[in-house]
Design an enzyme around this catalytic site. Structure first.
Site, PDB file in Angstrom:
ATOM      1  N   TRP A 136     -20.230 -19.609  29.228  1.00 57.49           N
ATOM      2  CA  TRP A 136     -19.399 -19.859  28.365  1.00 57.49           C
ATOM      3  C   TRP A 136     -20.566 -20.549  27.275  1.00 57.49           C
ATOM      4  CZ3 TRP A 136     -18.456 -24.515  25.771  1.00 57.49           C
ATOM      5  CH2 TRP A 136     -17.776 -24.444  24.153  1.00 57.49           C
ATOM      6  N   ASP A 196      -7.707 -16.996  12.025  1.00 56.24           N
ATOM      7  CA  ASP A 196      -8.185 -17.394  13.302  1.00 56.24           C
ATOM      8  C   ASP A 196      -6.772 -18.786  13.815  1.00 56.24           C
ATOM      9  OD1 ASP A 196      -9.419 -17.653  16.408  1.00 56.24           O
ATOM     10  OD2 ASP A 196     -10.291 -16.678  15.043  1.00 56.24           O
ATOM     11  N   LYS A 205      -7.716 -10.133  15.594  1.00 56.03           N
ATOM     12  CA  LYS A 205      -8.674 -10.631  16.396  1.00 56.03           C
ATOM     13  C   LYS A 205      -7.803 -10.712  18.282  1.00 56.03           C
ATOM     14  CE  LYS A 205     -11.887 -14.670  17.420  1.00 56.03           C
ATOM     15  NZ  LYS A 205     -12.580 -16.067  16.782  1.00 56.03           N
ATOM     16  N   ASP A 244      -7.764 -12.496  21.501  1.00 59.69           N
ATOM     17  CA  ASP A 244      -8.532 -13.272  22.456  1.00 59.69           C
ATOM     18  C   ASP A 244      -7.823 -13.013  23.896  1.00 59.69           C
ATOM     19  OD1 ASP A 244     -10.707 -15.784  22.824  1.00 59.69           O
ATOM     20  OD2 ASP A 244      -9.899 -16.405  21.082  1.00 59.69           O
ATOM     21  N   ASP A 265     -19.214 -17.924  21.929  1.00 61.31           N
ATOM     22  CA  ASP A 265     -18.227 -19.048  20.873  1.00 61.31           C
ATOM     23  C   ASP A 265     -19.849 -19.688  20.440  1.00 61.31           C
ATOM     24  OD1 ASP A 265     -15.865 -18.305  20.706  1.00 61.31           O
ATOM     25  OD2 ASP A 265     -15.881 -19.707  22.380  1.00 61.31           O
TER      26      ASP A 265
HETATM   27  C1  DGJ Z   1     -12.109 -19.115  21.306  1.00 66.05           C
HETATM   28  C2  DGJ Z   1     -13.035 -17.484  20.545  1.00 66.05           C
HETATM   29  O1  DGJ Z   1     -13.687 -17.372  21.305  1.00 66.05           O
HETATM   30  C3  DGJ Z   1     -13.026 -18.750  18.878  1.00 66.05           C
HETATM   31  O2  DGJ Z   1     -12.920 -17.737  17.861  1.00 66.05           O
HETATM   32  C4  DGJ Z   1     -11.534 -19.108  19.062  1.00 66.05           C
HETATM   33  O3  DGJ Z   1     -10.654 -17.434  18.078  1.00 66.05           O
HETATM   34  C5  DGJ Z   1     -10.798 -19.983  19.774  1.00 66.05           C
HETATM   35  N1  DGJ Z   1     -11.090 -19.019  20.805  1.00 66.05           N
HETATM   36  C6  DGJ Z   1      -9.247 -20.130  18.643  1.00 66.05           C
HETATM   37  O4  DGJ Z   1      -8.557 -20.647  20.117  1.00 66.05           O
END
Ligand code: DGJ
Length: 750
Positions: free
Chosen positions: A188, A356, A470, A472, A542
Site C-alpha cells: 500500500w 469521496d 469512484k 473503492d 494513495d
Molecule cells: C482509500 C482510497 O484509496 C482513497 O483514495 C480514499 O478514497 C479512501 N479509501 C477513502 O476511505
C-alpha cells in the site's frame, strides 16, 4: 462497447458441451502446424489427430511454419500430469473415478475472423485419451496490436464430478539462452516497484492469495527479456504478459533441465479446488501476451494500443481533470466546504469534482473509517441539502460530478451488519478479522450481488448529474468462507467471489454504459485487466507524493496506458510520506497521467493557484498525446543519473510532449541527456517549454529535426533535486537555425 470486448467479458460457468467442428488444417495421422499470428508475432503449434498438441514457436512472425510440424522441437502445449512431462502441469484434475492422470490429445481446430477484421479467434480442441474430459484452448490474435490473448475451457462429460486442482489459463514455452524477468512488487502506498531477476533452473512464482485487492504486493503481469541480462527500452526481444483477473493469481516461471522456460499463468490454484459437475464447463481467465523485438518500450506500446482499443471498458471517453475531496476534507465537510472546493476547482480550470468517502450513514454516521459503511443513505447532518444540490452546484459551474462508494464492504457498526450478519465473508464458526474496521461482503451470494448492484443503482438515483463513480475496496479476504456455499464447495469461494464481482459489473454496465467508473482499492489494489473490462481508469496509489509517483507511474506504465492512470497533485507536506516537493514538480508529474488534484485549494496561495491554472490549461491542450499517444520511456527513475524522462508521441508523429525530472541531486556539472526516440527523423519539431513563467532553456522556441533529437538528444540542465521541465514538440514547416545555448544558460542542445 464493441463486440470484441464483449467476447472477453463473462468468465461464466457455461453449461453444455464444447462444440466440436471438423478440423480445417489437420489430416489423419499427419502432423500439421496451426499458425496463429499477428502482423509481427507468431504462435505455432503442431497437431495431428490423436497426438499431443505441441507448441513449436512463440516470437517474431514466421511465414512458412509448416516445417516446424516435423522438426520435433515442440513441447506439449498445455501440460497435464502425464507420462514423462514432469513440468508443473497447466491442468491437474481428479477424475470422477479417482484417476489423477490426464492425457490430452488433439481433436480438431477452427479459426474465424471477428468483428473488425483485425481479430482472429482460433479454437483448438483436445480430449483425454481415457476420460470424458474435453479442453478447448482459445487464442484471439489482434493483428495490428501484436497481441494474442488466450484462455481454456474445461468441459466435464464424465458421469460424476471432476475436481479441478490446477487450471491455468495458458502454458507458454520459450527457448532462449537467458531469461530476464521484470515484474512489479510493492505494498500500500508503494505500489508498482520494478524488480529484475535472471531466471535460473527451477521455479519462481509471482502470486496473490489475497482474494480481493490483489495488486498491491504483486502485479499479475511481467516482461521477459530474452538472451540478455539487461533490461532495455529500445532493443532486444521482449515478451510481455498480463492476466485479466481480479482474484487470486499465479504466474509460474519454470526453467527445466533443457533450459526451456514454461510460463504458467492463471487463477491461483492454491486452496481453490473447484468441483466441476457433470455437463459443466469451466472457463479460465484471459491471459494477454505480446512480443516485440524493440525492447520493453515496444512491448509496452503494444499492450497500451491493445488496452485502449480492446482491453479497457472504452477509450472514447476521457476522464476529465478533477478535484477529489479526500485529502482536502477527509470526513469533515458540509455543503459550504464542498461548494468552496467546487468554486476553486472551477477557477483553476478543473473539469470535475469528486466527493469521496464520508457522505453517508445516519444511525452510524460515516465520520471516520469506523462506522457507517454499508448504509448508503445520505448523511442528513452533513448534507441536509442532498447529493443533487452538490452535483447541481458543480454542473452549474461547468464541472462534472463524481461520487465515492465502497459497496463490497461493511463496518460492524452499521445497520447493514446488524441486518445481514450472514452476508459477511467468514467461515461459520470462525472469527472474521477486521481490517480498516471493516468486513468483506460475500459476493458468491446472489442476494449480496443484488445488494451491491442496488448500491450503485441507488447512488446513481441520488442525482441525474452523476458522471463518475469512484469504486473503492479497502481490504483483503481473510479466514474466507461463505454462509451461502455448501460445505463441500467452500474452496470455490476464491473463484466465485470474483465471478460474482464481474456479474454485478455486467449488470451495472448494461444499465449505465456511459458513467465513468474508477477502480480504486486502497490505491493500486485493483490495477489489472480483469477489472479494466468494466472500469475506465484505476487509482494507481494513495501515495500522491511526486517523488514516489515517479516510480509508481513508471512501473504502471510497463503494462498499462496513461489513459487509465489517475495521477493527482496533493498538498505539502505530503500526507503519506511527509515530503515537501515544489508545486511545479507535483504538477509536472501528475500531468504525465490523467491529471487531477486532491487537496484543499483554499490552502494554496494566489500565486500557486494561478500557476496550477496555467498548467491545467496547457495540459488540456496536449493531454490527447499523453492519453492516446505512444509512450517512450527515457531511462528509469531508478537510474544512478538521478534524472528520468518520458516522451509521448502522437500517432501521426506531428506532436509530442516530453516530461523531464530530476529525482536526486547528482552534481551541478552533470546534466542529463535525453535522446528522443519515437519522433519522425525527417520532421522538424519546434520545442516550447510549458509550465513556466518564462522559457528557461537555450533551445526553447528552436526547431530541430527528429533525427537530431533522437541521436544528439536534448540536455536540459536539471541538476537540482525536484527540477522538472515539460516540453511540447510540434511539427514545424521548416527548420529554423539551432540556437546555441547562451553562456551561463541552464541548458544546451548537444
Ligand atoms: C482509500 C482510497 O484509496 C482513497 O483514495 C480514499 O478514497 C479512501 N479509501 C477513502 O476511505
Amino acid at each position: 462497447m464493441n463486440g470484441i470486448k464483449k467476447m472477453l467479458l463473462p468468465l461464466a460457468l457455461l453449461a453444455g458441451t464444447v462444440a466440436t467442428a471438423a478440423p480445417v488444417t489437420s489430416a489423419e495421422g499427419n502432423s500439421r502446424t496451426i499458425d496463429i499470428h499477428t502482423d509481427r508475432l507468431s504462435l505455432v503449434f503442431a497437431a495431428a489427430p490423436g497426438s499431443v498438441l505441441t507448441q513449436c514457436h512463440f516470437g517474431a512472425r514466421i511465414d512458412n511454419s509448416a516445417p516446424l510440424a516435423v522438426s520435433g522441437t515442440g513441447v506439449p502445449a498445455y501440460p497435464t500430469a502425464e507420462g514423462f512431462d514432469f513440468r508443473n502441469p497447466a491442468l491437474r484434475v481428479t477424475h470422477a473415478d479417482g484417476d489423477p492422470n490426464t492425457e490430452l490429445r488433439y481433436v480438431s481446430h477452427t479459426s474465424k475472423q471477428l468483428a473488425d477484421g483485425n481479430v482472429t479467434e482460433t479454437a483448438i480442441r483436445l480430449n483425454d485419451r481415457c476420460q470424458a474430459l474435453d479442453v478447448e484452448l482459445i487464442f484471439t490474435a489482434y493483428a495490428r496490436e501484436n497481441v494474442i490473448t488466450t484462455h481454456a475451457l474445461i468441459h466435464n462429460r464424465e458421469k460424476g464430478a471432476v475436481e479441478l486442482r490446477d487450471f491455468y489459463s495458458s502454458a507458454l514455452s520459450l527457448r532462449a539462452g537467458k531469461y530476464l524477468l521484470t515484474h512489479l512488487y510493492g505494498a500500500w502506498a508503494r505500489e508498482a516497484q520494478v524488480e529484475h531477476s535472471l531466471l535460473d533452473h527451477g521455479s519462481k512464482s509471482i502470486e496473490s492469495s489475497r482474494g480481493v485487492r490483489t495488486t498491491h504486493t504483486e502485479q499479475p503481469a511481467f516482461l521477459l527479456t530474452l538472451d540478455s541480462d539487461s533490461f532495455n527500452e529500445e532493443y532486444g526481444e521482449v515478451i510481455a504478459g498480463a492476466l485479466a483477473w481480479s482474484g487470486n493469481f499465479r504466474l509460474n516461471f519454470e526453467v527445466d533441465e533443457s533450459d526451456r522456460l514454461t510460463v504458467l499463468a492463471g487463477a491461483n490454484p492454491a486452496g481453490s479446488e473447484y468441483t466441476l459437475r457433470p455437463g459443466e464447463t469451466f472457463r479460465t481467465p484471459e491471459m494477454i501476451y505480446t512480443y516485440s523485438n524493440q525492447g520493453a518500450g515496444g512491448a509496452s506500446r503494444n499492450l497500451h494500443d491493445w488496452a485502449r482499443r480492446y482491453g479497457v471498458y472504452r477509450n472514447t471517453h476521457t476522464v476529465p481533470t478533477l478535484l477529489n475531496s479526500w485529502e482536502g476534507a477527509y470526513f469533515d465537510f458540509d455543503f459550504k466546504t464542498l461548494a468552496g472546493m467546487i468554486d476553486d476547482a472551477a477557477a483553476m480550470g478543473l473539469e470535475m469534482f469528486v466527493l469521496d468517502d464520508g457522505w453517508f450513514g445516519n444511525k452510524y454516521p460515516r465520520n471516520s473509517s469506523g462506522a457507517g459503511l454499508g448504509d448508503w443513505q445520505v448523511n442528513v447532518r452533513k448534507l441536509p441539502e442532498g447529493i443533487d444540490s452538490i452535483a447541481s452546484y458543480a454542473h452549474a459551474r461547468g464541472l462534472k460530478f463524481g461520487i465515492w462508494i465502497e459497496p463490497e464492504m461493511v463496518n460492524p457498526k452499521s445497520e447493514l451488519a446488524e441486518r445481514h450478519p450472514d452476508w459477511i465473508v467468514r467461515m461459520p464458526g470462525r472469527e472474521a478479522p477486521l481490517s480498516r474496521n471493516q468486513w468483506l461482503l460475500d459476493l458468491t451470494n446472489p442476494a449480496v450481488q443484488d445488494f451491491v448492484f442496488e448500491v450503485f443503482d441507488q447512488t446513481m438515483q441520488l442525482s441525474k448529474k452523476i458522471d463518475y463513480i469512484k469504486w473503492d475496496a479497502n481490504r483483503n479476504a481473510c479466514n474466507a468462507g461463505s454462509a451461502y456455499l455448501p460445505a463441500a464447495e467452500q474452496t470455490r469461494f476464491w473463484f466465485d467471489y470474483t465471478q460474482g464481482f464481474y456479474r454485478v459489473l455486467e449488470r451495472i454496465r448494461a444499465k449505465f454504459p456511459d458513467v465513468l467508473i474508477q477502480a480504486c482499492a486502497s490505491g493500486g489494489g485493483r490495477v489489472e485487466y480483469g477489472a479494466l473490462r468494466y472500469f475506465d481508469e484505476v487509482w494507481t496509489s494513495d501515495n500522491t507524493e511526486a517523488l514516489s509517483r515517479a516510480r509508481i507511474q513508471y512501473g504502471t506504465s510497463l503494462f498499462y496506458p496513461a489513459s487509465v492512470m489517475g495521477a493527482h497533485v496533493s498538498a505539502v507536506p505530503n500526507h503519506q510520506t511527509g515530503n515537501r516537493t515544489p508545486l511545479k514538480f507535483r504538477l509536472d508529474m501528475a500531468c504525465a497521467g490523467r491529471l487531477g488534484m486532491e487537496l484543499q485549494p483554499r490552502q494554496m496561495d494566489d500565486a500557486e493557484r494561478a500557476f496550477a491554472r496555467k498548467a491545467i490549461d496547457s495540459y488540456k491542450g496536449y493531454r490527447e498525446i499523453v492519453l492516446q499517444g505512444d509512450l517512450y520511456r527515457i531511462g528509469t527513475p531508478y537510474d544512478r543519473s538521478g534524472c528520468y524522462a518520458v516522451l509521448y508521441v502522437s500517432k501521426d508523429k506531428q506532436r509530442a510532449v516530453l516530461f523531464t525530472y530530476c529525482l536526486q541531486y547528482q552534481g551541478r556539472t552533470l546534466r542529463p541527456k535525453f535522446r528522443l526516440r519515437g519522433l519522425d527523423p525527417q520532421t522538424n519539431y519546434r520545442i516550447r517549454e510549458l509550465n513556466v513563467e518564462k522559457p528557461r532553456f537555450g533551445f526553447d522556441g528552436g526547431t530541430f529535426s527528429g533525427s537530431l533529437l533522437a541521436e544528439a538528444g536534448i540536455e536540459p540542465a536539471l541538476s537540482k533535486l525536484y527540477d522538472s521541465g515539460v516540453f511540447l514538440l510540434e511539427a514545424a514547416d521548416s527548420e529554423q537555425p539551432i540556437r546555441t545555448a547562451p553562456t551561463g544558460s541552464r541548458s544546451g542542445l548537444r
